[in-house]
Design a protein around this motif. Structure first.
Motif, PDB file in Angstrom:
ATOM      1  N   THR A 247      -1.252  -0.727   2.390  1.00 50.83           N
ATOM      2  CA  THR A 247      -1.992  -1.376   1.311  1.00 50.83           C
ATOM      3  C   THR A 247      -1.383  -0.976  -0.032  1.00 50.83           C
ATOM      4  OG1 THR A 247      -3.569   0.442   1.025  1.00 50.83           O
ATOM      5  CG2 THR A 247      -4.101  -1.231   2.703  1.00 50.83           C
ATOM      6  N   ASP A 248      -1.714  -1.720  -1.070  1.00 55.37           N
ATOM      7  CA  ASP A 248      -1.225  -1.386  -2.407  1.00 55.37           C
ATOM      8  C   ASP A 248      -1.636   0.027  -2.802  1.00 55.37           C
ATOM      9  OD1 ASP A 248      -0.402  -3.978  -2.309  1.00 55.37           O
ATOM     10  OD2 ASP A 248      -1.850  -4.752  -3.771  1.00 55.37           O
ATOM     11  N   ASP A 249      -2.883   0.385  -2.473  1.00 48.88           N
ATOM     12  CA  ASP A 249      -3.378   1.730  -2.806  1.00 48.88           C
ATOM     13  C   ASP A 249      -2.582   2.804  -2.069  1.00 48.88           C
ATOM     14  OD1 ASP A 249      -5.353   0.909  -4.588  1.00 48.88           O
ATOM     15  OD2 ASP A 249      -6.827   0.616  -2.987  1.00 48.88           O
ATOM     16  N   GLU A 250      -2.248   2.534  -0.800  1.00 53.93           N
ATOM     17  CA  GLU A 250      -1.491   3.516  -0.022  1.00 53.93           C
ATOM     18  C   GLU A 250      -0.077   3.686  -0.573  1.00 53.93           C
ATOM     19  OE1 GLU A 250      -3.436   3.168   4.460  1.00 53.93           O
ATOM     20  OE2 GLU A 250      -1.997   1.650   3.784  1.00 53.93           O
ATOM     21  N   ILE A 251       0.522   2.580  -0.993  1.00 50.20           N
ATOM     22  CA  ILE A 251       1.865   2.663  -1.576  1.00 50.20           C
ATOM     23  C   ILE A 251       1.845   3.536  -2.815  1.00 50.20           C
ATOM     24  CG2 ILE A 251       3.679   1.352  -2.743  1.00 50.20           C
ATOM     25  CD1 ILE A 251       3.012  -1.005  -0.915  1.00 50.20           C
ATOM     26  N   MET A 252       0.907   3.253  -3.705  1.00 51.86           N
ATOM     27  CA  MET A 252       0.870   3.991  -4.967  1.00 51.86           C
ATOM     28  C   MET A 252       0.433   5.437  -4.771  1.00 51.86           C
ATOM     29  SD  MET A 252       2.213   1.929  -6.969  1.00 51.86           S
ATOM     30  CE  MET A 252       2.122   3.020  -8.389  1.00 51.86           C
ATOM     31  N   ALA A 253      -0.377   5.707  -3.758  1.00 54.35           N
ATOM     32  CA  ALA A 253      -0.763   7.094  -3.470  1.00 54.35           C
ATOM     33  C   ALA A 253       0.463   7.905  -3.052  1.00 54.35           C
ATOM     34  CB  ALA A 253      -1.831   7.130  -2.382  1.00 54.35           C
ATOM     35  N   GLU A 254       1.323   7.298  -2.242  1.00 52.92           N
ATOM     36  CA  GLU A 254       2.566   7.975  -1.846  1.00 52.92           C
ATOM     37  C   GLU A 254       3.469   8.193  -3.062  1.00 52.92           C
ATOM     38  OE1 GLU A 254       3.466   9.310   0.874  1.00 52.92           O
ATOM     39  OE2 GLU A 254       2.123   8.510   2.405  1.00 52.92           O
ATOM     40  N   ALA A 631       8.391   7.144   3.629  1.00 53.34           N
ATOM     41  CA  ALA A 631       9.585   6.294   3.555  1.00 53.34           C
ATOM     42  C   ALA A 631       9.198   4.832   3.413  1.00 53.34           C
ATOM     43  CB  ALA A 631      10.446   6.500   4.797  1.00 53.34           C
ATOM     44  N   LEU A 632       8.176   4.423   4.153  1.00 54.66           N
ATOM     45  CA  LEU A 632       7.734   3.031   4.104  1.00 54.66           C
ATOM     46  C   LEU A 632       7.259   2.646   2.704  1.00 54.66           C
ATOM     47  CD1 LEU A 632       7.229   0.441   5.676  1.00 54.66           C
ATOM     48  CD2 LEU A 632       4.989   1.350   6.357  1.00 54.66           C
ATOM     49  N   ALA A 633       6.574   3.553   2.042  1.00 52.68           N
ATOM     50  CA  ALA A 633       6.115   3.273   0.675  1.00 52.68           C
ATOM     51  C   ALA A 633       7.295   3.040  -0.260  1.00 52.68           C
ATOM     52  CB  ALA A 633       5.252   4.428   0.164  1.00 52.68           C
ATOM     53  N   HIS A 634       8.372   3.772  -0.058  1.00 55.22           N
ATOM     54  CA  HIS A 634       9.554   3.625  -0.919  1.00 55.22           C
ATOM     55  C   HIS A 634      10.241   2.276  -0.738  1.00 55.22           C
ATOM     56  CE1 HIS A 634       9.322   7.997  -1.657  1.00 55.22           C
ATOM     57  NE2 HIS A 634      10.100   7.750  -2.700  1.00 55.22           N
ATOM     58  N   VAL A 635      10.140   1.708   0.457  1.00 51.80           N
ATOM     59  CA  VAL A 635      10.797   0.420   0.673  1.00 51.80           C
ATOM     60  C   VAL A 635       9.857  -0.753   0.394  1.00 51.80           C
ATOM     61  CG1 VAL A 635      10.329   0.084   3.137  1.00 51.80           C
ATOM     62  CG2 VAL A 635      12.477  -0.710   2.190  1.00 51.80           C
ATOM     63  N   LEU A 636       8.558  -0.537   0.530  1.00 50.49           N
ATOM     64  CA  LEU A 636       7.606  -1.601   0.238  1.00 50.49           C
ATOM     65  C   LEU A 636       7.354  -1.758  -1.258  1.00 50.49           C
ATOM     66  CD1 LEU A 636       4.895  -1.098   3.022  1.00 50.49           C
ATOM     67  CD2 LEU A 636       6.663  -2.846   2.917  1.00 50.49           C
ATOM     68  N   LEU A 637       7.434  -0.653  -1.996  1.00 49.51           N
ATOM     69  CA  LEU A 637       7.153  -0.699  -3.437  1.00 49.51           C
ATOM     70  C   LEU A 637       8.029  -1.718  -4.172  1.00 49.51           C
ATOM     71  CD1 LEU A 637       5.763   0.474  -6.012  1.00 49.51           C
ATOM     72  CD2 LEU A 637       7.697   2.064  -6.129  1.00 49.51           C
ATOM     73  N   PRO A 638       9.363  -1.649  -4.076  1.00 50.02           N
ATOM     74  CA  PRO A 638      10.176  -2.602  -4.834  1.00 50.02           C
ATOM     75  C   PRO A 638       9.953  -4.047  -4.403  1.00 50.02           C
ATOM     76  CG  PRO A 638      11.551  -1.352  -3.317  1.00 50.02           C
ATOM     77  CD  PRO A 638      10.209  -0.692  -3.331  1.00 50.02           C
ATOM     78  N   SER A 639       9.733  -4.269  -3.114  1.00 54.23           N
ATOM     79  CA  SER A 639       9.486  -5.628  -2.642  1.00 54.23           C
ATOM     80  C   SER A 639       8.199  -6.178  -3.237  1.00 54.23           C
ATOM     81  CB  SER A 639       9.414  -5.629  -1.115  1.00 54.23           C
ATOM     82  OG  SER A 639       9.249  -6.937  -0.624  1.00 54.23           O
ATOM     83  N   TRP A 640       7.176  -5.356  -3.287  1.00 53.59           N
ATOM     84  CA  TRP A 640       5.880  -5.737  -3.871  1.00 53.59           C
ATOM     85  C   TRP A 640       6.018  -6.008  -5.364  1.00 53.59           C
ATOM     86  CZ3 TRP A 640       2.386  -1.651  -6.179  1.00 53.59           C
ATOM     87  CH2 TRP A 640       1.182  -2.190  -6.633  1.00 53.59           C
ATOM     88  N   LEU A 641       6.701  -5.124  -6.076  1.00 54.72           N
ATOM     89  CA  LEU A 641       6.880  -5.306  -7.517  1.00 54.72           C
ATOM     90  C   LEU A 641       7.688  -6.565  -7.821  1.00 54.72           C
ATOM     91  CD1 LEU A 641       7.676  -1.626  -8.602  1.00 54.72           C
ATOM     92  CD2 LEU A 641       5.514  -2.864  -8.888  1.00 54.72           C
ATOM     93  N   TYR A 642       8.697  -6.839  -7.013  1.00 62.31           N
ATOM     94  CA  TYR A 642       9.506  -8.047  -7.236  1.00 62.31           C
ATOM     95  C   TYR A 642       8.679  -9.304  -7.004  1.00 62.31           C
ATOM     96  CZ  TYR A 642      12.521 -11.948  -6.170  1.00 62.31           C
ATOM     97  OH  TYR A 642      13.066 -13.205  -6.138  1.00 62.31           O
ATOM     98  N   ARG A 643       7.981  -9.360  -5.878  1.00 63.02           N
ATOM     99  CA  ARG A 643       7.214 -10.570  -5.536  1.00 63.02           C
ATOM    100  C   ARG A 643       6.193 -10.899  -6.610  1.00 63.02           C
ATOM    101  NH1 ARG A 643       6.721  -8.325  -0.206  1.00 63.02           N
ATOM    102  NH2 ARG A 643       4.536  -7.862  -0.625  1.00 63.02           N
TER     103      ARG A 643
END
Length: 657
Positions: A247-254, A631-643
């Motif tokens: 989730t967005d919250d989980e990404i930012m928590a990491e 690790a997953l948060a690091h790869v999902l973050l840029p994809s989320w920010l770009y989209r």
């Protein structure tokens, strides 16, 4: 009359023959590739499994290629359209063989360059036929001619054989029998293409059964590899989801745990926006010049573990500034190095943001930041700036000027990829001098190209390594020579004390190895020098995304930016174990100190240990859930920010006024 042993198959026999020919070609190609790479293949996988899984992958691709004929059969297999059906089978069947042979004959040269079967890079390079053909002709002329010749011969031979088969091909089934049996053929085709009873059909990731990425790619075939790359390019918005979801919250928590200076509110317009104070206070603006060296990886730098001493000038320069002993690129393409160095943006499985549509405007770069602080910002290149969409991305995101090969008068040397590094760096020297004389704060990104296949450079500059001139070692040695010439002039120039330089590679030349992620091939040289910079060794693990925050801090520029990278001028960040992020083919690696977490598409994450001393990655087993999430948060973050187009400075922000 000779008995036709396939006559019981009626009109389906011709499709079976095309299928068997395709499988034979692909299996023979795989056998040849396996013999060529025998040591790596036999040490990574059991041979029966290698070939059985290969046939399974070939059935998928051949099923897809035969599908159009299969779907049209009930409409065309009748006495009214029989002749048209025969011509269609002849044309499409010949096309199938030409395609398969062409892709397989193109494979060895691609493996020599990238240590993988043709993939998305193969597709992307097709957009630039002039540069690619020039590179192939100069550097791979033999394989190119052989591949085209074999493709033509195979096409002619199979066309002749297929025509003979079709001449004996009779409409001996009534239409009702075709319609009655056709659903069974369609069902068989679906099973072939899906190749699994699981919820999702098989994809290349399922065949990644070894710890060697190149061997995994040999298991499949090049036609399917390229097809799947094209498919993924059409679905890049979800590219990172192949590793899992948070989730967005989980990404930012990491992110909050790893980068305490971030704004961790996922609902904020720019979730990673953070204010960072410069570690150095200055009364006068410093110029900034980033020299991005094409393909000059650590493998060419003796002091970083390289086998050949072909960068003597860089080795001398490293004692005059901040030298990074464990700096890693984020990817294997120039645009990946650009996005990381200029924007501080993390890598994703999708293409670099330099090429993606939603980042052509309103996407953060340090050029945009510096432009709004009164700097004149410029991109200087020796080739054609349209390549890899660079000019469009730069002009849309803060660069005021682009200089490319059309802006050089009487260059010393011009090759396939533009003017020589000498010409490029002479131009950079002149532009810095001009701006300094005007008192104009100046930022330029200077991107070299001489160290690019087919490795063309002027004569008489260096003592050659070996008898052949156009080799990677000689091209690197020439690029190093041009770099040394530039800094000899720069240090004697008025602008030296007012200019901060970063010399950094975009990536290594040949990123390959028998590891799932060849981390040793991601290591690159990095050097910050000029102005009042004192010599220092930076021993922490660092990434290209750390360069921009560090440079801004050394320039005395406090700013609010979306970059998450570390400011290595600060002791607390410089002295940590550090981290690096690497995207390699379908794999993503997060390295923290010597611990490595590797994400794999639709598969469990792995834990590994990387030893800088031996330059080897050892996979230890399945990664913990905590490490996998990090690790997953690091790869999902840029994809989320770009989209969501949320990687920028906000409008109305002081830096945009």
């Amino acid at each position: 009359m000779k008995h036709n042993y396939m006559s019981w198959l009626g009109p389906y026999q011709i499709l079976l023959k095309i299928l068997l020919v395709g499988l034979a070609i692909l299996s023979l190609s795989r056998l040849g590739l396996a013999i060529w790479q025998w040591d790596r293949v036999t040490s990574a996988v059991n041979l029966p499994i290698f070939f059985i899984q290969g046939i399974r992958a070939d059935l998928i691709m051949m099923g897809m290629l035969i599908a159009p004929l299969t779907l049209l059969m009930p409409l065309l297999v009748n006495k009214y359209t029989w002749r048209f059906w025969q011509k269609l089978v002849w044309v499409w069947g010949t096309f199938i063989v030409i395609l398969v042979v062409f892709m397989e004959t193109a494979t060895p040269a691609f493996i020599m360059q990238y240590d993988l079967r043709p993939n998305r890079l193969f597709v992307e390079y097709l957009q630039y036929p002039k540069e690619v053909f020039s590179t192939l002709w100069e550097g791979f002329r033999g394989p190119l001619i052989l591949g085209i010749s074999l493709t033509i011969i195979a096409g002619i031979l199979f066309s002749t054989v297929l025509k003979k088969w079709l001449s004996a091909y009779r409409l001996d089934w009534p239409v009702w029998k075709v319609w009655l049996t056709w659903p069974l053929l369609v069902l068989l085709l679906v099973v072939m293409i899906r190749s699994t009873l699981a919820h999702r059909p098989a994809n290349p990731a399922i065949f990644a059964i070894t710890s060697d990425a190149m061997v995994n790619s040999l298991i499949i075939n090049s036609s399917w590899s390229v097809y799947f790359a094209i498919y993924n390019m059409q679905h890049e918005a979800e590219a990172s989801d192949v590793y899992g979801s948070l989730t967005d919250d989980e990404i930012m928590a990491e992110m909050d745990q790893n980068y305490p200076w971030l704004n961790t509110d996922p609902d904020a317009p720019f979730p990673t926006l953070n204010q960072r104070e410069a570690s150095v206070k200055r009364d006068k603006s410093l110029n900034l010049v980033i020299i991005l060296e094409e393909s000059m990886g650590a493998t060419f730098v003796k002091s970083l573990g390289g086998e050949h001493a072909v960068t003597p000038e860089l080795e001398k320069l490293k004692d005059k500034g901040w030298w990074f002993e464990q700096l890693y690129a984020t990817g294997t393409r120039s645009v990946r190095g650009i996005e990381a160095t200029i924007s501080g943006f993390l890598p994703t499985p999708a293409r670099s943001v330099v090429k993606l549509s939603l980042s052509q405007q309103n996407f953060f770069t340090i050029a945009d930041l510096l432009n709004h602080k009164g700097y004149f910002t410029e991109f200087i290149y020796g080739g054609e700036s349209h390549f890899d969409n660079m000019a469009s991305f730069f002009i849309g995101n803060g660069f005021e000027s682009v200089i490319d090969q059309d802006n050089y008068q009487n260059p010393v040397f011009k090759g396939s990829w533009g003017v020589s590094d000498e010409d490029l760096l002479n131009k950079a020297h002149n532009r810095i001098s001009e701006m300094h004389q005007k008192g104009q704060p100046y930022f330029s990104l200077v991107f070299t190209s001489s160290n690019h296949s087919p490795y063309e450079f002027p004569d008489g500059r260096i003592d050659l390594e070996g008898s052949e001139k156009q080799t990677d070692l000689n091209a690197v040695k020439y690029a190093d020579y041009a770099l040394g010439e530039f800094f000899d002039k720069a240090m004697q120039s008025d602008y030296w004390q007012d200019t901060l330089f970063l010399v950094i590679a975009d990536h290594d030349l040949n990123v390959y190895g028998d590891a799932l992620v060849p981390i040793e091939r991601f290591q690159i040289p990095g050097l910050i020098l000029g102005a009042d910079i004192k010599p220092k060794r930076i021993k922490t693990v660092a990434s290209q995304i750390d360069m921009a925050p560090t440079l801004l801090s050394l320039m005395g520029i406090s700013a609010e930016t979306p970059m998450i990278g570390r400011d290595l001028s600060r002791p607390e960040e410089h002295q940590s174990t550090g981290r690096a992020l690497m995207q390699f083919a379908d794999y993503f690696a997060l390295m923290q100190g010597e611990k490595v977490t590797v994400l794999r598409p639709q598969n469990e994450a792995l834990e590994g240990h990387y030893s800088p001393a031996t330059r080897q990655l050892k996979i230890l087993g399945t990664a913990s859930e905590e490490d996998a999430h990090e690790a997953l948060a690091h790869v999902l973050l840029p994809s989320w920010l770009y989209r969501q187009q949320r990687y920028d400075m906000p409008l109305g922000h002081p830096d945009h006024e």
